[in-house]
Scaffold this active site. Sequence first.
Site, PDB file in Angstrom:
ATOM      1  N   SER A 304       0.789  -1.216   0.000  1.00 17.49           N
ATOM      2  CA  SER A 304       0.000   0.000   0.000  1.00 17.49           C
ATOM      3  C   SER A 304       0.827   1.275   0.000  1.00 17.49           C
ATOM      4  O   SER A 304       1.501   1.569  -0.960  1.00 17.49           O
ATOM      5  CB  SER A 304      -0.966  -0.040   1.189  1.00 17.49           C
ATOM      6  OG  SER A 304      -1.746  -1.194   1.116  1.00 17.49           O
ATOM      7  N   ASP A 315      10.220   5.045 -10.282  1.00 15.77           N
ATOM      8  CA  ASP A 315       9.826   5.623 -11.560  1.00 15.77           C
ATOM      9  C   ASP A 315      10.587   6.901 -11.874  1.00 15.77           C
ATOM     10  O   ASP A 315      10.893   7.181 -13.037  1.00 15.77           O
ATOM     11  CB  ASP A 315       8.327   5.931 -11.563  1.00 15.77           C
ATOM     12  CG  ASP A 315       7.480   4.727 -11.917  1.00 15.77           C
ATOM     13  OD1 ASP A 315       8.030   3.619 -12.006  1.00 15.77           O
ATOM     14  OD2 ASP A 315       6.258   4.889 -12.093  1.00 15.77           O
ATOM     15  N   LYS A 329      -1.028  -4.035  -3.256  1.00 20.40           N
ATOM     16  CA  LYS A 329      -2.279  -3.478  -2.715  1.00 20.40           C
ATOM     17  C   LYS A 329      -2.327  -2.005  -3.065  1.00 20.40           C
ATOM     18  O   LYS A 329      -1.637  -1.196  -2.491  1.00 20.40           O
ATOM     19  CB  LYS A 329      -2.319  -3.660  -1.190  1.00 20.40           C
ATOM     20  CG  LYS A 329      -3.463  -2.904  -0.500  1.00 20.40           C
ATOM     21  CD  LYS A 329      -4.816  -3.427  -0.907  1.00 20.40           C
ATOM     22  CE  LYS A 329      -5.933  -2.812  -0.051  1.00 20.40           C
ATOM     23  NZ  LYS A 329      -6.187  -1.410  -0.367  1.00 20.40           N
TER      24      LYS A 329
END
Length: 389
Positions: A304, A315, A329
């Site tokens: 999460s 990224d 999740k």
Amino acid sequence: MSGRDPFCQPRRMRRGAALTLMFASVLVAGAATGALPQADRKSAADEARSAAPAGHHADVTRAAEEAMADGKSAMEAAKRAVSRSGDRWGAVYSQGEYEEFEETLDGQYTGVGLWARSARDGRIEVTKVRSGSPAATAGIRPGDLLRSVDGEKTDGRPVTEVVAMLRGDATDAPAGTTVRLGLERGTRAWTETVRRAQLSTDSVAVRKAAGSVTVIRVDTFTKGSGDQVREAVRRSPPGAGIILDLRANSGGLVTEAVTAASAFLDGGLVATYDVDGEQRALHAEPGGDTTRPLVTLVDGGTMSAAELLTGAVQDRGRALVVGSRTFGKGSVQMPSRLPDGSVAELTVGHYRTPSGRAVDGRGITPDLEADEGALQRAETVLRGLAGPS
């Protein structure tokens, strides 16, 4: 998703719905939930005046209303409606349970000192045991299966419901009360009675490793943990590398994860998310340290909010991610107040990393796979990133 500080819910739950991301793997002495930024939410008054919730929120509310009209349990009817909806992360809480979950994120809770997650087969697996806790004293270990609580089977239950059972929320059980746990380890099955205690989360730990490396371990994102990460970075020797250890981090307050990301990013996108098709975004604060080498350490228990942070630094080319694939999740839930005061949290959307990758059900693949000796591997990688000294 969840938040405190500039965009947080108060200690007691506001009336009406407040957008959250409920994290499925939680501290088994308190669930990890949270609120999104105030700018992305209606005010409490607006929520109280809003129309009936859309989609299966409406179905759950209707089931609760019909049960109350028939003199039956609205909460039980709501739970059945959630189960029928097929919402993997949907859950229903009593008012007291939901308030207790929020209080846990303020850093204090009553419980036994277990972290756990719901395995894909529905069984509840212990992922971590707090040192010195009642669970540790009882000899419970990571990897053990929690099969029952006070005689009630846990298989197939939402982990947040198991949390409530362990804490004794139904009876507002205080520290000092006992709870009987059915456990399984390999071929061994046994019952252990433990006494609940008042515990603190202490979710961030900082230590120095060889070569001036700073290791910042975050167990879960509770109130203030983001600032603790930023302070640890500020106190690190200039230019020294950092290992951000998010292994077995079950999630927590998303706003704290964004604050932690701000320690390493100079503003910019951390994640996007959708709510019933409407796209929104979370951004880091400017001024983070973007120069020192950074390795993020993850595993299958990284979930999460921790996955959101990992995806952001990966990224954006800020960190090399080492370890094993994360849990996966990344769904957004919205809680709504039911007629009897209980709370239903149902999935309304999903978040994505800055490059647009979906996390839910997929997880994040590390740049460098490592299992045994992952921390040592991370230290080696970090020294390589730092170059010759």
